[in-house]
Design an enzyme around this catalytic site. Structure first.
Site, PDB file in Angstrom:
ATOM      1  N   LEU A  19       0.834  -1.204   0.000  1.00 49.15           N
ATOM      2  CA  LEU A  19       0.000   0.000   0.000  1.00 49.15           C
ATOM      3  C   LEU A  19       0.869   1.254   0.000  1.00 49.15           C
ATOM      4  CD1 LEU A  19      -2.830   1.209   0.052  1.00 49.15           C
ATOM      5  CD2 LEU A  19      -2.776   1.100   2.545  1.00 49.15           C
ATOM      6  N   LYS A 111      -0.035  12.102  17.600  1.00 50.67           N
ATOM      7  CA  LYS A 111       0.106  10.708  18.038  1.00 50.67           C
ATOM      8  C   LYS A 111      -1.198  10.102  18.533  1.00 50.67           C
ATOM      9  CE  LYS A 111       4.673  10.101  18.177  1.00 50.67           C
ATOM     10  NZ  LYS A 111       5.536   8.978  18.030  1.00 50.67           N
ATOM     11  N   ARG A 514       4.034   6.279   5.564  1.00 52.63           N
ATOM     12  CA  ARG A 514       5.297   6.139   6.277  1.00 52.63           C
ATOM     13  C   ARG A 514       5.275   4.995   7.282  1.00 52.63           C
ATOM     14  NH1 ARG A 514      10.169   8.303   7.634  1.00 52.63           N
ATOM     15  NH2 ARG A 514      10.447   7.804   9.824  1.00 52.63           N
ATOM     16  N   ASP A 598      19.836  13.057  23.564  1.00 57.48           N
ATOM     17  CA  ASP A 598      18.501  13.366  23.047  1.00 57.48           C
ATOM     18  C   ASP A 598      17.428  12.539  23.729  1.00 57.48           C
ATOM     19  OD1 ASP A 598      19.290  15.236  21.113  1.00 57.48           O
ATOM     20  OD2 ASP A 598      19.838  13.649  19.704  1.00 57.48           O
ATOM     21  N   HIS A 693      10.495  21.959  10.229  1.00 57.83           N
ATOM     22  CA  HIS A 693       9.508  21.141   9.521  1.00 57.83           C
ATOM     23  C   HIS A 693       9.064  21.788   8.227  1.00 57.83           C
ATOM     24  CE1 HIS A 693       9.156  19.844  13.785  1.00 57.83           C
ATOM     25  NE2 HIS A 693       9.335  18.693  13.178  1.00 57.83           N
TER      26      HIS A 693
HETATM   27  N1  GLN Z   1      20.183  14.665  17.289  1.00 58.31           N
HETATM   28  C1  GLN Z   1      19.027  14.308  16.523  1.00 58.31           C
HETATM   29  C2  GLN Z   1      19.056  15.041  15.205  1.00 58.31           C
HETATM   30  O1  GLN Z   1      19.530  16.127  15.177  1.00 58.31           O
HETATM   31  C3  GLN Z   1      17.755  14.648  17.236  1.00 58.31           C
HETATM   32  C4  GLN Z   1      16.543  14.275  16.453  1.00 58.31           C
HETATM   33  C5  GLN Z   1      15.253  14.354  17.206  1.00 58.31           C
HETATM   34  O2  GLN Z   1      15.196  14.933  18.251  1.00 58.31           O
HETATM   35  N2  GLN Z   1      14.205  13.791  16.683  1.00 58.31           N
HETATM   36  O3  GLN Z   1      18.556  14.559  14.210  1.00 58.31           O
END
Ligand code: GLN
Ligand code: ZN
Length: 756
Positions: A19, A111, A514, A598, A693
């Site tokens: 799909l 989400k 995705r 992170d 984004h």
């Molecule tokens: N260090 C990761 C990046 O810069 C952090 C990505 C994230 O927080 N989703 O891609």
């Protein structure tokens, strides 16, 4: 007809992501709508027959979607936002709502509860002309019928639909409840015409949240009305991901036919059974969102416990939620010891069918007895496997000397400031730089051994060189190496640690076309070798500026993986934390002065029920602190989180005690930052000023404006300037101009401050 087995929903993306491919071909105009429709029809047929062949009684229709079921529900209600209304072609309009077009931005996506699936957020206001569009629902039912399958029809329930919608006026989405319910009633009348005894599964996962005093009593009224539309329609109210005790109590006096409860993630549902009041119980006892083979012994025991409180003949065995959250089948996975421990959707369907027999049939066939024995054998083999446990890890876990770093923030930051010698409002980025097709090819070629490791290393170093010289050129203060060696921030570390398994084809839909392939944590986690030191120290050797080390935190690794269920998450988190603390130690010993850990998925792992939050926060914070415990006072620890709403969790963030936290605020400006000021947050903050984004390149003036806004709320001596998140999805041209403007704006503001 008595039903013994049911599946709440089946994945639609296809065994080989058919799909996904069909959608993307259609979107890029490489195929026609009818080709897409043919693929979809073939997939539905295959998925229905897979379930039928294995003996499932209640198989769903309308669990299929070209994009998302919430979006389908919005279309069913004709809740089409104004900006899409003049698109006449229905398919075109549907995909425009999901993905945007030249004239209209896409609807928001977020989400689905605490899963990694994303749904489209419906937009409501007084201009919406709610009316029934049952075309898809009816067509899919008929399609299955023509294959000889009488399906149960899946629909998102009105209360969940409204709770997850947003209004674009000042009303509450529940103000539209009456109108929305009347459309559902029309739908049920229409469904009643399809035949006798049609089962409709109304998904109301919102019932597992702590519902407000205003919303809880609405359940009874709505389901009273809906269950009396037509006696031809049997309603199952489906809940999942947690217990729904309060809601079941509300449903007790209604005439809904059945209630689906999740006994995997909501054991407390046992307490709800006393309110069933003669209704059929759909017992969700097979885990629909993890990938382990079910323990039939344990599950049969659980079913016995359930049947003490609910009549056995009214129990249908089921998955605890839709299989949307599980991959397709282990049958295409390569042979290895782990494979037999795994059960994806097809295997879970088999488990439900078998469990139905084991539970409902008084006399077991030889075949079923054998299956039961086989199951026992597999589980014994698993629990005795050497792969699961690692003595050294256990020993270390029992002897943790340091659970957090030494020195309080004030002491640390004073030392760090001296050592790092950074200007006011230091500029940095979040880690990744654009991932080009060339770069992906290099990694893939290396994985396939199509290029030598020397050649690979050379290419990665070349990329790092370019990142470094770019950062030099524009004058950033704290550098990153760009993450060219990483495909994904979790997978990269998983591949380098023990205890992780990577499936070949374990894809799960994340949104639209995705898919993600989460790692499987099956055993004790440890770090055989340093994971990032080589690349970071190489990058550091190329500049006199400070190079930031870059790691992914324990909570994010867990939340984006399928994790073992034989030990608590808190323990897995500790194991990962210890591995990371070794990495940090190696980095600082190699001369790295700043390390970022992170925690992108910290917030999305929050439990759905208030009651469980403290527990989660405790292990989440503890594991972060343990991970950074090896950092000396002079080593600066950053963390990064991909959102801006910190109101509910600010105290927890404070407890993590990172020296610097970078967050996403480019879209929300300074309004969500107030909370940091309100509580007197002491540590440093990098509020995102560049929305990564979007392909848009903000001008230096815009950056100045953004920075100025932040300075109204935050103290300049504690503030960093950075983008919202990593730059891997952007194009180099965009990133180059945007960061240049960001630095220029910072320089100008810095000058103003110094001249003051
Ligand atoms: N260090 C990761 C990046 O810069 C952090 C990505 C994230 O927080 N989703 O891609
Ligand atoms: Zn991020």
């Amino acid at each position: 007809m008595t039903y013994k087995t049911m599946i709440l929903g089946f994945p639609r993306i296809g065994e080989n992501r058919e799909l996904k491919k069909a959608l993307e071909n259609f979107w890029s105009k490489n195929s026609s709508l009818s080709e897409l429709e043919t693929t979809a029809k073939e997939l539905r047929k295959k998925h229905w027959l897979e379930q039928k062949r294995r003996g499932i009684d209640l198989i769903s229709s309308n669990d299929f979607s070209y994009y998302d079921n919430m979006l389908d529900a919005a279309v069913m209600l004709n809740a089409i936002p104004k900006r899409f209304r003049d698109i006449e072609n229905k398919t075109e309009r549907y995909f425009a709502m999901a993905r945007g077009n030249n004239n209209a931005s896409a609807m928001e996506m977020t989400k689905w509860f605490n899963t990694n699936y994303h749904y489209i957020v419906p937009e409501l206001n007084d201009e919406i002309d709610f009316k029934l569009d049952a075309e898809k629902i009816i067509a899919e039912y008929r399609e299955a019928e023509s294959l000889g399958i009488k399906t149960k029809i899946n629909i998102i329930g009105p209360l969940t639909f409204l709770a997850l919608s947003k209004t674009t006026n000042d009303k509450d989405s529940y103000d539209y409840l009456g109108t929305v319910v009347s459309v559902y009633k029309q739908l049920f009348s229409k469904i009643a015409e399809l035949g006798d005894d049609i089962v409709v599964q109304i998904d109301e996962p919102i019932f597992v949240k702590d519902l407000s005093k205003q919303r809880l009593p609405l359940i009874k009224g709505v389901y009273n009305e809906l269950s009396h539309v037509n006696e031809n329609v049997k309603i199952i109210v489906a809940t999942y991901f947690e217990h729904a005790c309060e809601a079941v109590k509300e449903l007790t006096d209604t005439d809904v036919w059945g209630i689906a409860l999740d006994f995997v993630y909501g054991r407390k549902n046992i307490d709800a059974l006393e309110y069933l009041n003669g209704k059929t119980l759909i017992a969700g006892v097979i885990d629909g969102r993890n990938i382990w083979t079910t323990d039939f012994g344990k599950t049969l025991k659980l079913l016995e416990e359930i049947s003490e409180k609910a009549p056995k003949e009214k129990i249908i065995i089921s998955t605890c939620c839709s299989l949307l959250h599980a991959p397709y089948s282990v049958r295409s996975e390569p042979q290895n010891e782990i494979k037999q421990w795994l059960a994806f959707s097809i295997e879970k369907v088999e488990e439900v069918a078998l469990l139905g027999k084991l539970f409902h049939e008084s006399q077991l066939s030889t075949e079923n007895t054998q299956s039961l024995e086989q199951n026992r054998k597999i589980l014994d083999n698993k629990s005795n496997s050497k792969l699961l446990s690692n003595e050294h890890v256990a020993k270390r876990l029992n002897n943790i000397a340091l659970t957090a770093r030494v020195g309080d923030f004030n002491e640390r930051i004073t030392i760090q400031k001296k050592r790092l010698n950074l200007p006011l409002l230091p500029t940095t980025t979040i880690g990744s730089f654009p991932q080009t097709p060339d770069l992906r090819k290099i990694r893939l070629d290396f994985k396939k051994s199509a290029i030598s490791s020397d050649a690979y290393e050379l290419e990665i170093k070349k990329y790092i060189d370019e990142c470094v010289s770019f950062q030099e050129n524009i004058g950033l203060d704290v550098f990153v190496h760009g993450e060219p060696e990483r495909n994904d921030m979790v997978e990269y570390f998983g591949e380098l640690m023990n205890g992780f398994h990577f499936t070949q084809n374990g894809w799960v839909q994340s949104y639209g076309s995705r898919c993600v392939k989460p790692p499987v944590i099956y055993g004790d986690v440890s770090r055989p070798n340093p994971m990032t030191v080589k690349w970071i120290t190489y990058a550091q050797s190329k500049t006199n500026k400070i190079m930031k080390g870059m790691l992914t935190g324990p909570v994010t690794i867990i939340n984006w993986s399928f994790v073992r269920d034989d030990i608590p998450r808190s323990v897995i988190a500790k194991q990962i934390a210890l591995a990371l603390s070794d990495e940090i130690d190696d980095l600082q010993n190699a001369g790295i002065k700043i390390v970022q850990v992170d925690e992108a998925a910290f917030k999305e792992g929050y439990p759905l029920r208030e009651d469980n939050i403290r527990d989660y926060e405790k292990w989440a914070v503890d594991s972060f602190k343990l991970a950074v415990s090896s950092a000396k006072k002079e080593t600066q620890i950053h963390t990064h989180m991909c959102y801006s709403e910190f109101n509910d969790i600010i105290k927890t963030i404070e407890n993590m005690d990172a020296d610097v936290i970078t967050i996403e605020t480019a879209r929300s400006g300074n309004k969500l930052l107030n909370i940091f000021k309100q509580i007197g947050y002491k540590n440093e903050i990098g509020p995102g000023v560049y929305d990564i984004h979007s392909p848009r390149i903000p001008s230096a003036d815009e950056f100045k404006e953004q920075i100025g806004q932040r300075l109204q709320v935050l103290d300049s001596s504690k503030m960093w300037i950075n983008p919202d998140c990593g730059l891997k999805t952007r194009k180099w041209e965009e990133v180059k101009s945007a960061l240049k403007n960001m630095v220029q704006a910072t320089l100008e503001i810095r000058r103003q401050y110094i001249n003051r």
